[in-house]
Design an enzyme around this catalytic site. Structure first.
Site, PDB file in Angstrom:
ATOM      1  N   ASP A  67      57.183   3.735  49.070  1.00 56.19           N
ATOM      2  CA  ASP A  67      56.737   2.376  48.783  1.00 56.19           C
ATOM      3  C   ASP A  67      57.925   1.523  48.329  1.00 56.19           C
ATOM      4  O   ASP A  67      59.034   2.033  48.158  1.00 56.19           O
ATOM      5  CB  ASP A  67      55.616   2.387  47.735  1.00 56.19           C
ATOM      6  CG  ASP A  67      55.935   3.255  46.517  1.00 56.19           C
ATOM      7  OD1 ASP A  67      57.094   3.708  46.381  1.00 56.19           O
ATOM      8  OD2 ASP A  67      55.048   3.476  45.685  1.00 56.19           O
ATOM      9  N   ASP A 136      46.203   4.764  36.691  1.00 57.11           N
ATOM     10  CA  ASP A 136      44.920   4.346  37.275  1.00 57.11           C
ATOM     11  C   ASP A 136      44.567   5.155  38.527  1.00 57.11           C
ATOM     12  O   ASP A 136      43.664   4.787  39.271  1.00 57.11           O
ATOM     13  CB  ASP A 136      44.942   2.841  37.590  1.00 57.11           C
ATOM     14  CG  ASP A 136      46.001   2.468  38.627  1.00 57.11           C
ATOM     15  OD1 ASP A 136      46.722   3.355  39.138  1.00 57.11           O
ATOM     16  OD2 ASP A 136      46.120   1.260  38.938  1.00 57.11           O
ATOM     17  N   HIS A 138      46.577   5.735  41.164  1.00 58.90           N
ATOM     18  CA  HIS A 138      47.192   5.321  42.437  1.00 58.90           C
ATOM     19  C   HIS A 138      48.221   6.339  42.926  1.00 58.90           C
ATOM     20  O   HIS A 138      48.834   7.057  42.137  1.00 58.90           O
ATOM     21  CB  HIS A 138      47.777   3.904  42.368  1.00 58.90           C
ATOM     22  CG  HIS A 138      49.031   3.725  41.578  1.00 58.90           C
ATOM     23  ND1 HIS A 138      49.114   2.920  40.467  1.00 58.90           N
ATOM     24  CD2 HIS A 138      50.285   4.206  41.758  1.00 58.90           C
ATOM     25  CE1 HIS A 138      50.343   2.921  40.006  1.00 58.90           C
ATOM     26  NE2 HIS A 138      51.090   3.706  40.775  1.00 58.90           N
ATOM     27  N   GLU A 143      46.545   0.993  45.102  1.00 59.23           N
ATOM     28  CA  GLU A 143      45.786   0.775  43.875  1.00 59.23           C
ATOM     29  C   GLU A 143      44.303   1.103  44.100  1.00 59.23           C
ATOM     30  O   GLU A 143      43.870   1.285  45.250  1.00 59.23           O
ATOM     31  CB  GLU A 143      45.957  -0.688  43.437  1.00 59.23           C
ATOM     32  CG  GLU A 143      47.387  -1.041  43.021  1.00 59.23           C
ATOM     33  CD  GLU A 143      47.780  -0.490  41.639  1.00 59.23           C
ATOM     34  OE1 GLU A 143      47.292   0.581  41.240  1.00 59.23           O
ATOM     35  OE2 GLU A 143      48.608  -1.149  40.969  1.00 59.23           O
TER      36      GLU A 143
HETATM   37  C1  GLP Z   1      54.906   3.784  40.606  1.00 57.03           C
HETATM   38  C2  GLP Z   1      55.187   4.408  41.956  1.00 57.03           C
HETATM   39  C3  GLP Z   1      54.379   5.674  42.174  1.00 57.03           C
HETATM   40  C4  GLP Z   1      54.531   6.577  40.967  1.00 57.03           C
HETATM   41  C5  GLP Z   1      54.020   5.868  39.743  1.00 57.03           C
HETATM   42  C6  GLP Z   1      54.045   6.717  38.501  1.00 57.03           C
HETATM   43  O1  GLP Z   1      53.753   3.039  40.597  1.00 57.03           O
HETATM   44  N1  GLP Z   1      54.895   3.493  43.016  1.00 57.03           N
HETATM   45  O2  GLP Z   1      54.816   6.328  43.352  1.00 57.03           O
HETATM   46  O3  GLP Z   1      53.799   7.760  41.181  1.00 57.03           O
HETATM   47  O4  GLP Z   1      54.837   4.717  39.547  1.00 57.03           O
HETATM   48  O5  GLP Z   1      55.316   6.667  37.906  1.00 57.03           O
HETATM   49  P1  GLP Z   1      55.792   7.619  36.740  1.00 57.03           P
HETATM   50  O6  GLP Z   1      56.059   8.925  37.397  1.00 57.03           O
HETATM   51  O7  GLP Z   1      57.022   6.989  36.212  1.00 57.03           O
HETATM   52  O8  GLP Z   1      54.685   7.699  35.775  1.00 57.03           O
END
Ligand code: GLP
Length: 260
Positions: A67, A136, A138, A143
Site C-alpha cells: 500500500d 481496527d 485492516h 479499512e
Molecule cells: C498501516 C499499514 C498496515 C499495517 C498497519 C499496522 O496502516 N498500512 O499494513 O499493518 O499500519 O502497523 P503497525 O504494525 O505499526 O501496528
C-alpha cells in the site's frame, strides 16, 4: 488458517524470516510482498541477518509493496516506497529495480491502481505476502467495510488509523487522508499470506480475525478464505483468543519438515 503463538516479536520475526529463506531457496526469484508499520521490522532484521551470514541467497528476490499514501511528495521519508527501500530493499543489498509499488503521486490515481494490479499479475503473482493488522482489523489499508473482493484502489483512512500512524509524522495534520492499497481480492491472490501481530493493542483485532465470522467490517477476517494463511502472534496479541490450547498443541505436534 494456521495460528502460531510465539513468545515475543523477535521470535515471530525469526520464524517468518526462516519461512522466507525457505521460499527463496526453493524459488530464488520469489516475489515477496512486504508490509510497513512497526510490526514487520523484526522479520526484515532477521532476514537481513540470515543474508549477511550467508544462510540464504536473497540476491534474486523481488519485493513489492502492499500500500501507499496518496499525495506525499516523491521521496518523502514516510512514503511507503521510501520505507520499504530503507527497511527492506537496502538492508538486503537489493537494487531499486527489484522493487515495485503503486505510484501514490500519480496524476491519475485510478490508472496507477489498475497498472499496479496488472504489474503484480505480470510479475507472476506474489509468492508470499506479509501482513500486519490495524487496530481496527485492516490489512494493507483496507479499512472496515472494504469489499472482500476489492482490487487495488484509492481508500480514505479512518480517523483511528490516522491517529495510529501519526507517530511517523510530525503531527496528525500531516498524515494523508487518502491511500492506495492492494485490494482484499488482490491480497487473496498471493500464494501464501503471513500475518504478524504483536502487542496487546492488536488482541481484539486478532480475535475477531481468527475466531470471529468472516465479515467486511473486519477486513483481516478475509484470511479465512485463503487456503494457505498463517497468523503469527505473540502472547499479548493472542490474549483474547479462546482456542489457544488447540493452536499451541497443533503447532507443537507439527512435523519438523513442514514449514509454516
Ligand atoms: C498501516 C499499514 C498496515 C499495517 C498497519 C499496522 O496502516 N498500512 O499494513 O499493518 O499500519 O502497523 P503497525 O504494525 O505499526 O501496528
Amino acid at each position: 488458517m494456521e495460528i502460531v503463538i510465539v513468545p515475543d516479536a523477535a521470535a515471530g520475526g525469526e520464524l517468518i524470516a526462516s519461512a522466507i529463506a525457505g521460499l527463496l531457496t526453493r524459488k530464488p526469484d520469489a516475489l515477496l510482498g512486504v508490509a510497513t508499520g512497526s510490526t514487520p521490522l523484526p522479520i526484515y532484521q532477521a532476514l537481513a541477518a540470515k543474508a549477511s551470514a550467508g544462510d540464504v541467497d536473497v540476491s534474486r528476490a523481488r519485493i513489492c509493496q502492499l500500500d501507499e499514501y496518496v499525495g506525499l511528495p516523491p521521496g518523502h521519508p514516510e512514503s511507503y516506497r521510501s520505507v520499504v527501500l530503507r527497511e527492506v530493499v537496502e538492508p538486503l543489498g537489493l537494487s531499486a529495480s527489484s522493487f515495485m509499488g503503486p505510484d501514490g503521486s500519480a496524476e491519475d490515481i485510478a490508472a496507477a491502481c489498475a497498472d499496479y494490479d496488472r504489474a503484480l499479475a505480470g510479475a507472476g503473482g506474489v509468492d508470499l505476502q506479509l501482513l500486519g493488522i490495524g487496530t481496527d482489523g485492516h490489512i494493507g489499508f483496507n479499512e472496515p467495510c472494504s469489499s472482500l473482493s476489492s482490487r487495488t484502489r484509492i481508500k480514505t483512512l479512518t480517523e483511528q488509523t490516522r491517529v495510529d500512524n501519526a507517530r511517523f509524522f510530525d503531527s496528525l495534520d500531516e498524515v494523508p487522508h487518502h491511500v492506495i492499497t492492494q485490494g482484499i481480492g488482490t491480497i487473496l491472490e498471493a500464494r501464501h499470506l503471513v500475518l504478524l501481530a504483536t502487542g496487546e493493542a492488536k488482541a481484539e483485532a486478532v480475535a475477531l480475525t481468527v475466531e470471529g465470522p468472516l465479515a467486511a467490517v473486519v477486513p483481516a477476517s478475509a484470511l479465512q478464505l485463503h487456503p494457505h494463511a498463517t497468523v503469527v502472534v505473540d502472547e499479548a496479541a493472542a490474549s483474547k483468543l479462546k482456542l489457544t490450547d488447540y493452536f499451541r498443541a497443533t503447532y507443537a505436534a507439527k512435523p519438523a519438515w513442514q514449514s509454516i
